[in-house]
Structures are given as structure tokens and as C-alpha cells.
Design a protein around this motif. Structure first.
Motif, short mmCIF file in Angstrom:
data_model
loop_
_atom_site.label_atom_id
_atom_site.label_comp_id
_atom_site.label_asym_id
_atom_site.label_seq_id
_atom_site.Cartn_x
_atom_site.Cartn_y
_atom_site.Cartn_z
N LEU A 106 83.67 132.17 34.63
CA LEU A 106 82.98 133.31 35.23
C LEU A 106 81.62 133.42 34.56
CD1 LEU A 106 84.64 136.88 35.14
CD2 LEU A 106 82.21 136.53 34.85
N LEU A 107 80.59 133.68 35.36
CA LEU A 107 79.27 133.91 34.76
C LEU A 107 78.45 134.87 35.62
CD1 LEU A 107 76.87 130.89 35.37
CD2 LEU A 107 79.10 131.10 36.49
N CYS A 108 77.51 135.52 34.97
CA CYS A 108 76.56 136.39 35.67
C CYS A 108 75.16 135.86 35.41
CB CYS A 108 76.65 137.82 35.11
SG CYS A 108 78.26 138.60 35.40
N VAL A 109 74.43 135.57 36.49
CA VAL A 109 73.07 135.08 36.28
C VAL A 109 72.03 136.08 36.76
CG1 VAL A 109 73.75 132.66 36.30
CG2 VAL A 109 73.09 133.76 38.44
N SER A 110 72.49 137.30 37.05
CA SER A 110 71.53 138.36 37.42
C SER A 110 72.14 139.70 37.02
CB SER A 110 71.26 138.33 38.93
OG SER A 110 72.40 138.81 39.63
N GLU A 111 71.30 140.70 36.93
CA GLU A 111 71.79 142.06 36.63
C GLU A 111 72.74 142.54 37.72
OE1 GLU A 111 71.28 143.53 33.66
OE2 GLU A 111 70.29 141.60 33.25
N ARG A 112 72.49 142.08 38.95
CA ARG A 112 73.35 142.49 40.05
C ARG A 112 74.78 141.97 39.84
NH1 ARG A 112 74.80 140.22 44.45
NH2 ARG A 112 73.36 138.46 44.27
N HIS A 113 74.88 140.69 39.41
CA HIS A 113 76.21 140.15 39.11
C HIS A 113 76.90 140.98 38.03
CE1 HIS A 113 74.75 135.88 40.43
NE2 HIS A 113 75.32 136.51 41.43
N TRP A 114 76.15 141.31 37.01
CA TRP A 114 76.72 142.04 35.87
C TRP A 114 77.23 143.43 36.31
CZ3 TRP A 114 79.17 142.60 31.68
CH2 TRP A 114 79.00 143.68 30.81
N GLU A 115 76.43 144.10 37.11
CA GLU A 115 76.85 145.43 37.57
C GLU A 115 78.03 145.33 38.53
OE1 GLU A 115 73.35 147.58 38.82
OE2 GLU A 115 72.40 147.28 36.85
N GLU B 212 89.84 135.88 43.73
CA GLU B 212 89.68 136.65 44.96
C GLU B 212 88.87 137.93 44.72
OE1 GLU B 212 93.36 137.02 47.16
OE2 GLU B 212 92.52 138.68 48.36
N VAL B 213 89.20 138.62 43.65
CA VAL B 213 88.49 139.87 43.33
C VAL B 213 87.00 139.58 43.07
CG1 VAL B 213 88.21 141.63 41.52
CG2 VAL B 213 90.49 141.12 42.44
N LEU B 214 86.73 138.55 42.30
CA LEU B 214 85.34 138.24 41.93
C LEU B 214 84.56 137.72 43.14
CD1 LEU B 214 86.07 136.45 38.52
CD2 LEU B 214 85.03 138.72 38.81
N THR B 215 85.20 136.88 43.93
CA THR B 215 84.52 136.30 45.08
C THR B 215 84.14 137.38 46.09
OG1 THR B 215 85.69 134.21 44.76
CG2 THR B 215 84.71 134.57 46.92
N ALA B 216 85.02 138.37 46.26
CA ALA B 216 84.73 139.46 47.19
C ALA B 216 83.44 140.18 46.80
CB ALA B 216 85.90 140.44 47.23
N ARG B 217 83.12 140.15 45.51
CA ARG B 217 81.89 140.82 45.04
C ARG B 217 80.75 139.83 44.78
NH1 ARG B 217 83.12 146.25 43.06
NH2 ARG B 217 85.32 146.65 43.43
N ARG B 218 80.93 138.60 45.20
CA ARG B 218 79.89 137.55 45.07
C ARG B 218 79.50 137.33 43.61
NH1 ARG B 218 79.67 133.88 48.34
NH2 ARG B 218 77.43 133.49 48.26
N ILE B 219 80.49 137.33 42.73
CA ILE B 219 80.25 137.02 41.32
C ILE B 219 80.65 135.55 41.11
CG2 ILE B 219 80.93 137.54 38.93
CD1 ILE B 219 81.69 140.40 40.09
N PRO B 220 79.75 134.73 40.55
CA PRO B 220 80.06 133.29 40.41
C PRO B 220 81.29 133.06 39.54
CG PRO B 220 77.71 133.71 40.03
CD PRO B 220 78.38 135.05 40.10
N CYS B 221 82.23 132.30 40.06
CA CYS B 221 83.47 132.05 39.33
C CYS B 221 84.18 130.84 39.93
CB CYS B 221 84.41 133.25 39.42
SG CYS B 221 85.07 133.52 41.07
N ALA B 222 85.15 130.32 39.19
CA ALA B 222 86.00 129.25 39.71
C ALA B 222 87.22 129.14 38.83
CB ALA B 222 85.26 127.91 39.73
N PRO B 223 88.36 128.80 39.42
CA PRO B 223 89.53 128.55 38.59
C PRO B 223 89.35 127.25 37.80
CG PRO B 223 89.98 127.91 40.86
CD PRO B 223 88.62 128.59 40.85
N VAL B 224 89.91 127.20 36.59
CA VAL B 224 89.97 125.93 35.88
C VAL B 224 91.14 125.15 36.47
CG1 VAL B 224 90.31 124.81 33.64
CG2 VAL B 224 88.99 126.95 33.79
N ARG B 225 90.82 124.09 37.22
CA ARG B 225 91.86 123.39 37.96
C ARG B 225 92.49 122.27 37.14
NH1 ARG B 225 89.86 122.45 44.14
NH2 ARG B 225 88.44 120.97 43.14
#
Lengths: 411, 411
Positions: free
Chosen positions: B262-271, B319-332
Motif C-alpha cells: 500500500l502506498l500514498c503518492v499524494s495528499e489525496r491518497h493519504w486523506e 477491495e476497500v482500498l481500491t474503492a477509494r483509488r488508493i494504490p495497493c496490491a496483494p502480495v501474491r
């Protein structure tokens, strides 16, 4: 020897050398690492690369205060020209189309669909210039169920199996230190563009090429995938052992002042190692007698070797092993890598004075093209430094037009 | 849609598709990962690739019993023709020179000097075919003080700083799971060859191109190098945090059944993240108010987020993060990667029946070339499977000559 480029304008620098991409013009819409790396390599191979930034400059320029993000920007943007364009304005889009008419390559790594929304998709630009090689770098690709997942190096490392295969088995998965997904994406995109450029030279036709980060990383997991197929289950992380558990010894062993990587890929290496260890008594003993037995008894094997290596400094151990032609290398710290006499001697790393960063070491790219003079490194420049040169001298806009476009916010 | 290639001989397969390297012939002396990957990509782009093995076959074929080394061989040698040649015999060298007369590209990744010792250096072969693009992949390069150090992926990971930057700070350095040095070397070599091939199309002249693994990895350490320059000292390993400590949050967080990046590359992601966590009370508080503050308080930040994520499964969190357009991915895990519906849908991974391995998933290469039909995957074949076809049909040797050369041990 390359001639000095310090005192020459860009056109003449390119003219003095016989580099393979001489005469090729690239419009570089790349950002962060992926796209800019591909176009950096084109610049170093002799292409004219015009980097297009938004009016405030690429976001990465502004990360300078946290960590050291200005260095990565400088590493990937040498030997480019720097212009700004507001691609959300009609005038900005028109200017870009004028540039496309005169260019050979356009490269972008925005999210899928972004160029279409700007009215700058391939379907539009191929009408402007049918010979254009149009290159798209993405995280997942422009099709497929995961197309719109947000992609950065970290998330692709998670999705691609890089994390699953990196680290020690008793610890959580960990990312590889290098931003390998960004860079694998970028260098594969470079390769795809060159392939299309060759095809254009033969057929006269351009095309749209595409590379995703996820797909460009997959082949590098070969060893891990081999172990997965060999065992039929998800392999545990192997630490510093071979990713396919197909070589032994193959590990990083402790020394008094750090670590040394050491491996044997033949029986001769193994016997030389036993000889260096004064353990000739172990030559031929059952539990180490061949590769399969050494893999089966790998814990004992590694303890034996590690007990021996820990009595040496890194340098002393490498000397002993090298004298016997056993593959090895010290685990180097970052300052040793940056100041590596080998890469500096070959000219692939160069120490220079950067106008914004002071003295830094920058890469000149790893590709050697025969007797071509290597390009002199020209440091990255300020936002919009070449606006007048590109829009005026190259596109032919006059002073009045330039002033009007600038006032209107096109650049 | 690509036409079926199952029933067509190689020449016709190449003729049906409009692939960018159609008509290009490659002599592939590559071994292990580096060289064979470069030529695999050429084959998938439409080139005719003739893989030359020693009479007993490439060593990697014989590692099949330990780990699963046959799969990597299959991954990197699809769509090639397979011949044997004893390059230590005069007849073998002569046959290779005959092939060079008719080829566009020769690629090798032996140790520096090995081709010269065989009498097959560039100085010799450019006389045989001045248009030849001659490509050398090495560990350290053909010049410089470390030229003759033995180079494998493991030792280059040690020398290049990859190990220094990978893993957790309280543990020893660890290699990246992928064989990234081998593959960075191979794909850069592909790029260099295509650049030279373009140049040949324009000028008619061949050249010798060279890429070293060590130098091809350096740029991917950009983030770590940025942190080194920013702090003035060797950075500690950052685990799953950003290699340049230039982003926060940026980490891999625990879930009930694994981990999520999970990462945030903007203030919008963080909020958005704080909102997802129902911690809107933290929006704007000093210690997390901007990127610099979040980096300064990263331990508290990561503990806060990790406490929240551990209540989710991987899938639920994504699912929760993607719904809010926060960059993420499962470790597969590896099996999830091999069976990834996304890559299979795009055709970059293909499930097929391999004559020696049974049903396997093999990569088709990550490069998409416009509307070109993608090459059908043709599985790797047995040692010397195409000897008769190449030496007879292509070079024009008659039955008697073939028999004599075979008896003499040339192939």
C-alpha cells in the motif's frame, strides 16, 4: 575518443559523433522512472529527446527535500531538451501535434486511457504522422481485467511474485531494493521501440508498441518458477540460496567485516573450494559427492563453509577464492558501487558538476555501440529551459506567436 | 487474431504474421539466462533464431533433476531452431562462418575473450559479413580492471549494490529473488542489438554492441542512490519502505491471511486512507500533515496502518482500498502469478503441452507490436533437432557432406 561537448550546442554534439540513433527525434512524455529511462537510453544512443513536462515541471523534481529524489531525476534526464506544455489546453495539444509531425517516436507512461482523454491517442496521432512509433508503458497493460489497477514499482513487486521470492523464509516477504519493475518496464519499452523503428526503416510504417511492467518482470523469476514446477508447490523464500535450489554451494557467507557471495557451478569449483579450505578429506564423500547430494545436505554444507569464511576479511577471502578461479564477489556497500573504479574506467559512470546538485556521479548508460563515440553527459536542465529553442527554432513559431501562447498558458 | 501455427513449418509461421523482425536471422550462442532471453524476444518478434549448442546440449538442459531447471530452459527457448556445433573443431568453426554469411545478428554471452580464442571474434566475423550485428553480453564488460571476474547473477547482485539495498535493516543483506542481473543484462542487450539493427537498415553497416550485467543494473538503484546522496552516507536497508525514504505511507502491511502493499503518492491518497480507516480526526494533524512529517514519524505511521490492516483478509483490504483509488496490491504467491487471469487473458502467459515437460505455463514475451499477430508459442526442442534442416536445407550441404561432418564430430 569522444570530442569535448562542453562548448558545443546540442546539434553539433550530435553531429560530431557517429552514434546509432543520430537523426532520430523523440517526444518524451515519460514520468518518474519507467518512461524516462527508456528515453534516456535513446538520448545516449544519439537521438534528440525532447522531454515534455507540465508547466510546473515533473512532480519528481519537487521531491528533492525528502530523501534525495533530485538525483534520480538527474540520472534519468541527462542529454535531453526540456520543454513545458499544458496538454489540458487546446493550444498545448496543437503544439504537441506540430511536434509529432516532425518526430519519429512518441513515448508515454501515463495510466491507460489518459492519452485518449487528452485527444492524443494513437488513433489520432497516426493520422498526423503515419510513420510515428508510438510507445506506451503501463503497469498492467492497456487491456485485461487488471488494466486499471494503480501501478507503481511497489505494487507490481507484490503482484509479480518478486516479493514472494525475496527474503528469508522466517521473515515476511520483502521487496527487492532496486525499482526493478519500473526499470524492467522501461528497458523493455526501449527494446520494443527500437524493434518498431527498425521495422519502420524497412517498411516506412510506424506502429503502436506497448509494454507492461508486470509482464516484463515475469521471465526474471525463471529460477523460482522452476522450483515451483519441480516441487509442485509454492516454494519457500530461499534467502541467499539459489532461487531454484539448483546450485550448491550458492550463498552469501559471513566475513569479519561483511559478507561475500560464493558459488560453485562445477565439480571443479567445488573441489577447488575444499582444497582452499584444506578439507581435501571431503572430496568424494557421499553427502557432498555431487550436486544433488550437496543440495540435500545444504544446511551442513553452508555451516561448514560459513565457519571457514568467517575467519577472513572480505578482501582476503575474495583473494583466496579468486586465485583458485572460484566464482565470488564481495557484498559491496552503496559508496563502493558509486565510486567503483571499474565502471568509472569504462566510462559508464561519470563524475560531473550538476548545476542544481553539485558534484554527482551519473550513469552514461550500459550500451556500447562499436567504435561510436560515447555521448558526453549533459546534465538535466531547469523546467522549460529549451522552450524557446524547440518552439521557436525547431517548430518555427515567431516571437509574437510565442508570446501569445505563453500568455495563454500553453507552456 | 493470430492464425494457428500448429500445423505449419517455421518458415510459413513467420510468413503468415506481420511481425516486426520478419526476415531477420539470428545466430544464438547464448547460454543460461542472459543471452537466451535476448534471442527469445527476437524470436517472439518474428526473427528466425538458430540456437547453437555444444554437441551434448547446453549444460542447463542437464540440471533438470535438481530443482526445476528444465522449466527455465523451456521459458527462454521457445520458437527457436536447435542445432549443435563443436566450436572447438575446425569444421565447426567453418560451419559457423557459413552461417554468419547468411545471418543478420550473432549474439553470445561467453566470458570475455572466449570468442576470440575460438577464432570467432568480431574482428574475424566482420570480414565474413560486414553487415553483421555482433552482440556480446558479459558480467563486467570486455574492458576495465574487473573484466575477468567470474560473473553470475549472485555475484553481480553482490557487486552492484542490489544486496546492500535489499532486506530488513536488522538482517544480513539478501539477494533479490528474481535473477534480475541476468535479465537486465539480457534485455539491455536486446535493446542494443535492435538499435544497431536500425542503424544497419539506415547505413548498411553492422557493428559490435556490448552490455555488461553490472552496468545494466545500476540505474535501477535510483531511489537508493538518491537516499545515499541525500544523507551523505550508506543508507540502511529499508525493508519494504521506499528505497529513497521519499514516500510515506509506502510499505507492506499484514493481513489475516498474508500481506498487502500500500502506498500514498499524494495528499489525496493519504486523506482517503484516513477516511477508510475512520480516522478523519488525523487529517491535518502536525505529525502527519505532509510528506516530510510522515517520513519523520514513519514508525508511528506504519504501526497505525498495520494495526488497521491486520483485521482484514488480503482480498477484503484490496477491495476497500481500491474503492477509494488508493494504490495497493496483494502480495501474491507464485501459483497466483503463474495462473494470473490477467496475463492469460492478454496472451502474455500461455498454457501448453511441452513435449518434455508436459503441461506448463510459458511466457510469450511482454512486447506488443501494434496489430501484428502475436507469435504462437512453439515449445523448445531436443538437442540438435534442426541440424539437418539448418545445415542441409539452409546452408545447402548435401547428404554426403552432412554425414562426413557428423562423423567428424562437427555437430
Amino acid at each position: 575518443m569522444p570530442q569535448s561537448a562542453d562548448t558545443l550546442p546540442m546539434e553539433q554534439v550530435q553531429a560530431v559523433a557517429n552514434r546509432p540513433l543520430e537523426g532520430v527525434t523523440v517526444i518524451d512524455l515519460g514520468q518518474i522512472y519507467n518512461g524516462p529511462y527508456a528515453t534516456f537510453l535513446m538520448a545516449m544512443a544519439g537521438a534528440r529527446v525532447i522531454k515534455v513536462e507540465p508547466v510546473g515541471g515533473e512532480k519528481m523534481r519537487r521531491r528533492g527535500t525528502v530523501g534525495g529524489a533530485m538525483l534520480p531525476f538527474a540520472m534519468l534526464n541527462s542529454n535531453k531538451e526540456f520543454i513545458t506544455l499544458n496538454l489540458k489546453s487546446a493550444e498545448g495539444v496543437e503544439l504537441l501535434k506540430k511536434m509529432v509531425q516532425k518526430a519519429d517516436i512518441l513515448l508515454e507512461n501515463f495510466a491507460p486511457g489518459a492519452m485518449d482523454r487528452l485527444g492524443l491517442g494513437y488513433d489520432v496521432l497516426k493520422e498526423v504522422n503515419p510513420g510515428l512509433v508510438y510507445a506506451s508503458g503501463t503497469g498492467y497493460g492497456s487491456s485485461g481485467p487488471n488494466r486499471d489497477m494503480l501501478a507503481m514499482d511497489l505494487t507490481i513487486q507484490a503482484m509479480s511474485g518478486v516479493m514472494a521470492s525475496t527474503g528469508f523464509p522466517d521473515r515476511p516477504p520483502v521487496k527487492a531494493g532496486p525499482a526493478l519493475c519500473d526499470f524492467f518496464g522501461g528497458i523493455h519499452l526501449y527494446g520494443a521501440v527500437m524493434t518498431a523503428l527498425y521495422n519502420k526503416a524497412v517498411t516506412g510504417k510506424g506502429m503502436h508498441v506497448e509494454v507492461s511492467m508486470l509482464e516484463s518482470v515475469y521471465p526474471s523469476l525463471s529460477s523460482t518458477l522452476g522450483l515451483y514446477y519441480g516441487s509442485g508447490e509454492n516454494p519457500p523464500r530461499t534467502g541467499n540460496r539459489h532461487g531454484g535450489m539448483a546450485e550448491a554451494p550458492y550463498n552469501v557467507y559471513p566475513c569479519s567485516d561483511g559478507h561475500v557471495a560464493l558459488l560453485c557451478v562445477s565439480e571443479r569449483h567445488w573441489e577447488s573450494l575444499l582444497s582452499a579450505m584444506h578439507r581435501e578429506d571431503l572430496i568424494g564423500v557421499d553427502r557432498f559427492s555431487d550436486l544433488q547430494h550437496r543440495v540435500d545436505n545444504i544446511d551442513e554444507l553452508d555451516a561448514l563453509i560459513g565457519g571457514w569464511t568467517s575467519g577472513f576479511t572480505k578482501a582476503a577471502l575474495v583473494e583466496v577464492l579468486t586465485a583458485r578461479r572460484i566464482p565470488c564477489a564481495p557484498v559491496r556497500e552503496i559508496d563502493e558501487v558509486v565510486n567503483d573504479p571499474h565502471m568509472h574506467a569504462r566510462g559508464t559512470l561519470k563524475r560531473l558538476e550538476h548545476p542544481e546538485l553539485g558534484e554527482v556521479v551519473l550513469p552514461a548508460g550500459p550500451m556500447f555501440f562499436g567504435d561510436s563515440a560515447r555521448a558526453e553527459l549533459i546534465p538535466s536542465k531547469a523546467v522549460g529551459a529549451d522552450n524557446r529553442h524547440v518552439f521557436g527554432d525547431w517548430l518555427g513559431l515567431d516571437e509574437e506567436e510565442l508570446a501569445a501562447l505563453s500568455r495563454g498558458g500553453a507552456f
